[in-house]
Design a protein around this motif. Structure first.
Motif, PDB file in Angstrom:
ATOM      1  N   ALA A  18       0.653  -1.245   0.054  1.00 60.00           N
ATOM      2  CA  ALA A  18      -0.054  -0.090  -0.123  1.00 60.00           C
ATOM      3  C   ALA A  18       0.904   1.393   0.117  1.00 60.00           C
ATOM      4  O   ALA A  18       2.153   1.110   0.398  1.00 60.00           O
ATOM      5  CB  ALA A  18      -0.959   0.061   1.383  1.00 60.00           C
ATOM      6  N   LEU A  19       0.332   2.318  -0.512  1.00 66.97           N
ATOM      7  CA  LEU A  19       1.018   3.684  -0.374  1.00 66.97           C
ATOM      8  C   LEU A  19       0.017   4.796  -0.242  1.00 66.97           C
ATOM      9  O   LEU A  19      -1.107   4.570  -0.287  1.00 66.97           O
ATOM     10  CB  LEU A  19       1.631   3.786  -1.964  1.00 66.97           C
ATOM     11  CG  LEU A  19       2.423   5.193  -2.149  1.00 66.97           C
ATOM     12  CD1 LEU A  19       4.001   4.726  -2.145  1.00 66.97           C
ATOM     13  CD2 LEU A  19       2.149   5.904  -3.558  1.00 66.97           C
ATOM     14  N   VAL A  20       0.630   5.747   0.612  1.00 62.28           N
ATOM     15  CA  VAL A  20      -0.111   6.827   1.097  1.00 62.28           C
ATOM     16  C   VAL A  20       0.630   7.999   0.859  1.00 62.28           C
ATOM     17  O   VAL A  20       1.911   8.110   0.896  1.00 62.28           O
ATOM     18  CB  VAL A  20      -0.464   6.658   2.618  1.00 62.28           C
ATOM     19  CG1 VAL A  20      -1.399   8.252   2.829  1.00 62.28           C
ATOM     20  CG2 VAL A  20      -1.500   5.895   2.940  1.00 62.28           C
ATOM     21  N   VAL A  21      -0.183   9.062   0.053  1.00 61.40           N
ATOM     22  CA  VAL A  21       0.742  10.298  -0.119  1.00 61.40           C
ATOM     23  C   VAL A  21       0.123  11.372   0.701  1.00 61.40           C
ATOM     24  O   VAL A  21      -1.175  11.733   0.554  1.00 61.40           O
ATOM     25  CB  VAL A  21       0.389  10.621  -1.860  1.00 61.40           C
ATOM     26  CG1 VAL A  21       1.342  11.735  -2.150  1.00 61.40           C
ATOM     27  CG2 VAL A  21       0.801   9.457  -2.940  1.00 61.40           C
ATOM     28  N   LEU A  22       0.849  12.191   1.172  1.00 62.34           N
ATOM     29  CA  LEU A  22       0.454  13.101   2.271  1.00 62.34           C
ATOM     30  C   LEU A  22       1.074  14.399   1.846  1.00 62.34           C
ATOM     31  O   LEU A  22       2.400  14.445   1.203  1.00 62.34           O
ATOM     32  CB  LEU A  22       0.969  12.916   3.534  1.00 62.34           C
ATOM     33  CG  LEU A  22       0.183  11.434   4.099  1.00 62.34           C
ATOM     34  CD1 LEU A  22       1.037  11.446   5.813  1.00 62.34           C
ATOM     35  CD2 LEU A  22      -1.142  11.499   4.255  1.00 62.34           C
ATOM     36  N   ALA A  23       0.216  15.509   1.965  1.00 62.65           N
ATOM     37  CA  ALA A  23       0.886  17.022   1.605  1.00 62.65           C
ATOM     38  C   ALA A  23       0.798  17.835   2.859  1.00 62.65           C
ATOM     39  O   ALA A  23      -0.296  17.832   3.332  1.00 62.65           O
ATOM     40  CB  ALA A  23      -0.092  17.710   0.311  1.00 62.65           C
ATOM     41  N   TRP A  24       1.766  18.416   3.135  1.00 60.40           N
ATOM     42  CA  TRP A  24       1.716  19.250   4.301  1.00 60.40           C
ATOM     43  C   TRP A  24       2.206  20.657   4.032  1.00 60.40           C
ATOM     44  O   TRP A  24       3.008  21.158   3.218  1.00 60.40           O
ATOM     45  CB  TRP A  24       3.015  18.755   5.014  1.00 60.40           C
ATOM     46  CG  TRP A  24       2.945  17.212   5.517  1.00 60.40           C
ATOM     47  CD1 TRP A  24       3.199  15.810   4.660  1.00 60.40           C
ATOM     48  CD2 TRP A  24       2.356  16.469   6.673  1.00 60.40           C
ATOM     49  NE1 TRP A  24       2.883  15.005   5.706  1.00 60.40           N
ATOM     50  CE2 TRP A  24       2.347  15.242   6.668  1.00 60.40           C
ATOM     51  CE3 TRP A  24       1.944  17.170   7.911  1.00 60.40           C
ATOM     52  CZ2 TRP A  24       2.039  14.491   7.731  1.00 60.40           C
ATOM     53  CZ3 TRP A  24       1.486  16.441   9.013  1.00 60.40           C
ATOM     54  CH2 TRP A  24       1.665  15.277   8.901  1.00 60.40           C
ATOM     55  N   ASP A  25       1.624  21.395   4.901  1.00 60.05           N
ATOM     56  CA  ASP A  25       1.845  22.942   4.976  1.00 60.05           C
ATOM     57  C   ASP A  25       2.459  22.857   6.512  1.00 60.05           C
ATOM     58  O   ASP A  25       1.849  23.169   7.243  1.00 60.05           O
ATOM     59  CB  ASP A  25       0.632  23.753   4.772  1.00 60.05           C
ATOM     60  CG  ASP A  25       1.071  25.365   4.668  1.00 60.05           C
ATOM     61  OD1 ASP A  25       2.309  25.481   4.799  1.00 60.05           O
ATOM     62  OD2 ASP A  25       0.237  26.057   4.394  1.00 60.05           O
ATOM     63  N   GLY A  26       3.797  23.075   6.516  1.00 62.20           N
ATOM     64  CA  GLY A  26       4.343  23.109   7.912  1.00 62.20           C
ATOM     65  C   GLY A  26       4.103  21.663   8.478  1.00 62.20           C
ATOM     66  O   GLY A  26       4.153  20.555   8.006  1.00 62.20           O
ATOM     67  N   GLN A  27       3.255  21.891   9.728  1.00 64.36           N
ATOM     68  CA  GLN A  27       3.066  20.845  10.578  1.00 64.36           C
ATOM     69  C   GLN A  27       1.508  20.297  10.396  1.00 64.36           C
ATOM     70  O   GLN A  27       0.998  19.343  10.813  1.00 64.36           O
ATOM     71  CB  GLN A  27       3.011  21.084  11.993  1.00 64.36           C
ATOM     72  CG  GLN A  27       4.404  21.482  12.416  1.00 64.36           C
ATOM     73  CD  GLN A  27       5.437  20.307  12.156  1.00 64.36           C
ATOM     74  OE1 GLN A  27       5.103  19.024  12.320  1.00 64.36           O
ATOM     75  NE2 GLN A  27       6.784  20.468  11.389  1.00 64.36           N
TER      76      GLN A  27
END
Length: 202
Positions: free
Chosen positions: A60-69
């Motif tokens: 499985a794969l998860v892609v996360l986008a972050w703005d700072g924390q």
């Protein structure tokens, strides 16, 4: 992601590496899925339990986008062979072999971060995942809400055009249903889910 948006960064996690991020991912999903067309009255506890299927699967794969924390976007993908049974069922009933298919789970982006290319990046990462695992067909499903739904916002535009531009086609004969609690409703009800599909070029 771009020079104009230096604070946005994308993190790609596989399998167990997701475990420490379940809280942030679950909270984002609860917030975004309250909007139309899902109108989902969910809880963080349920989301974290549901997401364990991705944390337990090495493929499985998860892609996360972050703005700072702050986690502001997320997308999931898992080979259909490893996906929940209710996602497999339409293919089994249609006598379609599960091996070779990548199942794209949900993509969510916080409202303030939409239109910045995250949706496109999520598709690119998930299609790359399919190729790495030798899977040549990508599928996902979307809830089928009627155009006359009383909570449909004025001017609401579905994602159909974006998906078609990416090469995906709706497959009405492949459908399933999922049950969840809508906002303001007393009990869960089943919602029709229609699959979209794309063959990857070799």
């Amino acid at each position: 992601m771009t020079e104009r948006e230096p604070t946005l960064r994308v993190e790609v996690l596989e399998g167990a590496a997701l475990q420490p991020r379940l809280g942030e991912l679950g909270a984002l999903r609860v917030a975004v899925f309250r909007e139309f067309p899902y109108l989902y009255d969910g809880t963080l506890e349920y989301e974290k339990k549901y997401l364990e299927i991705y944390a337990r699967c090495p493929r499985a794969l998860v892609v996360l986008a972050w703005d700072g924390q702050d986690c502001v976007g997320a997308s999931t993908v898992i080979p259909l062979r490893d996906a929940p049974e209710d996602m497999q069922r339409p293919f089994v009933q249609a006598h379609i072999e599960l091996d070779g298919i990548d199942y794209f789970g949900e993509s969510v982006v916080a409202k303030a971060y939409r239109g910045r290319g995250l949706g496109l990046r999520f598709f690119e990462e998930r299609e790359a995942h399919a190729r790495r695992h030798g899977l040549d067909r990508c599928v996902f499903c979307a809830v089928d809400r009627p155009a006359t739904h009383p909570l449909r916002p004025p001017g609401y535009v579905p994602n159909d055009a974006f998906w078609r531009k990416r090469g995906y086609v709706q497959v009405p004969e492949l459908s399933t249903s999922l049950s969840w609690l809508d906002l303001g409703e007393p009990a869960e009800t089943a919602k029709p889910m229609i699959f979209w599909s794309k063959r990857l070029e070799s």
